[in-house]
Scaffold this motif. Structure first.
Motif, PDB file in Angstrom:
ATOM      1  N   GLU A   1     -43.714  10.942  18.119  1.00  0.00           N
ATOM      2  CA  GLU A   1     -45.106  10.679  18.467  1.00  0.00           C
ATOM      3  C   GLU A   1     -45.842  11.964  18.825  1.00  0.00           C
TER       4      GLU A   1
ATOM      5  N   ASP B   1     -47.941  14.652  20.889  1.00  0.00           N
ATOM      6  CA  ASP B   1     -47.918  14.955  22.322  1.00  0.00           C
ATOM      7  C   ASP B   1     -48.977  15.972  22.702  1.00  0.00           C
TER       8      ASP B   1
ATOM      9  N   ARG C   1     -39.239  18.706  16.795  1.00  0.00           N
ATOM     10  CA  ARG C   1     -40.582  18.375  16.333  1.00  0.00           C
ATOM     11  C   ARG C   1     -40.506  18.025  14.850  1.00  0.00           C
TER      12      ARG C   1
ATOM     13  N   GLN D   1     -50.125   6.108  19.921  1.00  0.00           N
ATOM     14  CA  GLN D   1     -51.495   6.493  20.266  1.00  0.00           C
ATOM     15  C   GLN D   1     -52.498   5.385  19.983  1.00  0.00           C
TER      16      GLN D   1
ATOM     17  N   THR E   1     -38.401  12.549  20.552  1.00  0.00           N
ATOM     18  CA  THR E   1     -37.902  12.397  21.917  1.00  0.00           C
ATOM     19  C   THR E   1     -36.888  11.272  21.980  1.00  0.00           C
TER      20      THR E   1
ATOM     21  N   ASP F   1     -35.864  16.302  24.640  1.00  0.00           N
ATOM     22  CA  ASP F   1     -36.728  16.783  23.562  1.00  0.00           C
ATOM     23  C   ASP F   1     -35.820  17.211  22.418  1.00  0.00           C
TER      24      ASP F   1
ATOM     25  N   ALA G   1     -43.704  15.218  18.522  1.00  0.00           N
ATOM     26  CA  ALA G   1     -42.480  15.416  19.287  1.00  0.00           C
ATOM     27  C   ALA G   1     -41.466  14.341  18.932  1.00  0.00           C
TER      28      ALA G   1
END
Length: 353
Positions: A317, A319, A342, A284, A328, A339, A326
């Motif tokens: 990261e 989401d 979490r 981000q 991934t 996926d 998440a």
């Protein structure tokens, strides 16, 4: 004295502090929540620190202004240069009035130090995120049957780069050597990862725009300053990881993430190993162009991947879902994105699919 920040700029900064209050409470740090609440309501522009923070040039959310400020005061308290402030920090339980008096006194006596500390973005190197990295790496190892070549971006001091050398207590099972220098306790929800998979790492490299050296006391002190002082377990695990990383031969390279990934992926991939790019809670903070370059480089390298030279991309990261990130995984030559689950931002728990 120059004019102070305009009202609109000040309010944007105060809103960031107020928003951080909720995040700190959710992540289990009432002390840092109180600190941010006091900054939001009582900080003024009579100090250089106040003028800089309230007149923040840039996006105070993207730049993590509240965490920069919290780190500055925590660094001062940890340094021993302000014993009156240190006495109010955990394990002490200071109320809002007492804490504000201590913060105000610190501003009066150490304005230059606190203001300069705002220059750097926070680097916490959250070691408990390794629980999610372990889960993903075990999936990759089981499915490819090959050892890993690790590439990490946004690696800070590289504390997570040696994740497979740590011991994990996940509630539903343990993984790693009993004598491992770092023990990570994370609540594991849902199905277990493939703990029986053979996992080995044959090479590792990492980069960061501002890499830190775990063997340098100043770099260690900076990372610890950004860990919320009422979270003793985070501090304990991070200090143990620093001790372990300082003894390792690898160091994080100074580089732009996109240029570094492009360079690493342009190197011939040896047969018989899986090259795996990994990162946690850093995507981000990068410009869109940098993200696009990395994604394009991975897609190109993935198109050339084979069963003997597979490629994996493991990331933890945000989401858009509040309260967790998440986990991934994309693997080539299949190219499918999965996926995996979490994870709590600080790695306190992982929920596996």
């Amino acid at each position: 004295m120059t004019d102070g920040p305009d009202t609109g700029t000040q309010e944007r900064a105060r809103a960031i502090f107020r928003g951080q209050v909720e995040a700190c409470l959710m992540l289990g740090s009432p002390f840092t929540a109180l600190f941010c609440e006091l900054m939001a309501e009582r900080l003024d522009d009579t100090s250089d620190f106040g003028r800089r923070a309230l007149g923040w040039q840039g996006d105070p959310r993207t730049d993590a202004l509240a965490l920069r400020a919290a780190g500055a005061f925590n660094a001062l308290a940890r340094s021993g240069r302000a014993p009156e402030l240190q006495a109010l920090y955990p394990p002490a339980k200071a109320g809002p009035e007492a804490l504000w008096r201590g913060l105000s006194a610190a501003l009066a006596g150490h304005d230059r130090f606190l203001t300069a500390y705002l220059d750097s973005a926070p680097q916490t190197n959250e070691v408990k995120r390794c629980a999610a990295l372990l889960g993903g790496a075990l999936v990759v190892a089981r499915e490819t049957g090959l050892p890993l070549e690790l590439l990490e971006i946004g690696a800070s001091a590289g504390l997570n780069l040696g994740f497979e050398r740590y011991r994990y207590e996940l509630g539903l099972g343990r993984w790693g050597e009993e004598a491992a220098p770092v023990v990570i306790r994370s609540e594991w929800r849902g199905a277990p990862p493939p703990l029986e998979a053979g996992l080995s790492v044959v090479a590792r490299r990492a980069c960061d725009l501002n890499p830190l050296d775990p063997s340098k006391p100043a770099d260690r002190a900076r990372v610890l300053s950004y860990i919320w002082p009422d979270q003793a377990d985070r501090l304990r695990v991070t200090e143990a990881a620093f001790d372990a990383a300082a003894l390792m031969p690898w160091r994080v390279e100074r580089a732009d993430a996109a240029a570094w990934v492009e360079a690493r992926l342009s190197e011939d991939a040896p047969a018989g190993r899986t090259r795996m790019l990994m990162h946690t809670i850093m995507w981000q903070y990068m410009p869109d162009e940098t993200k696009q370059r990395i994604a394009s480089a991975m897609a190109r390298a993935g198109a050339a991947a084979t069963r003997e030279r597979p490629l994996a991309w493991l990331r933890m990261e945000p989401d858009g879902t509040s309260g967790s990130a998440a986990v991934t995984l994309t693997c080539w030559p299949d190219g499918g994105e999965r996926d995996l689950g979490r994870a709590d931002y600080h790695g306190r728990w992982v929920e596996w699919r």
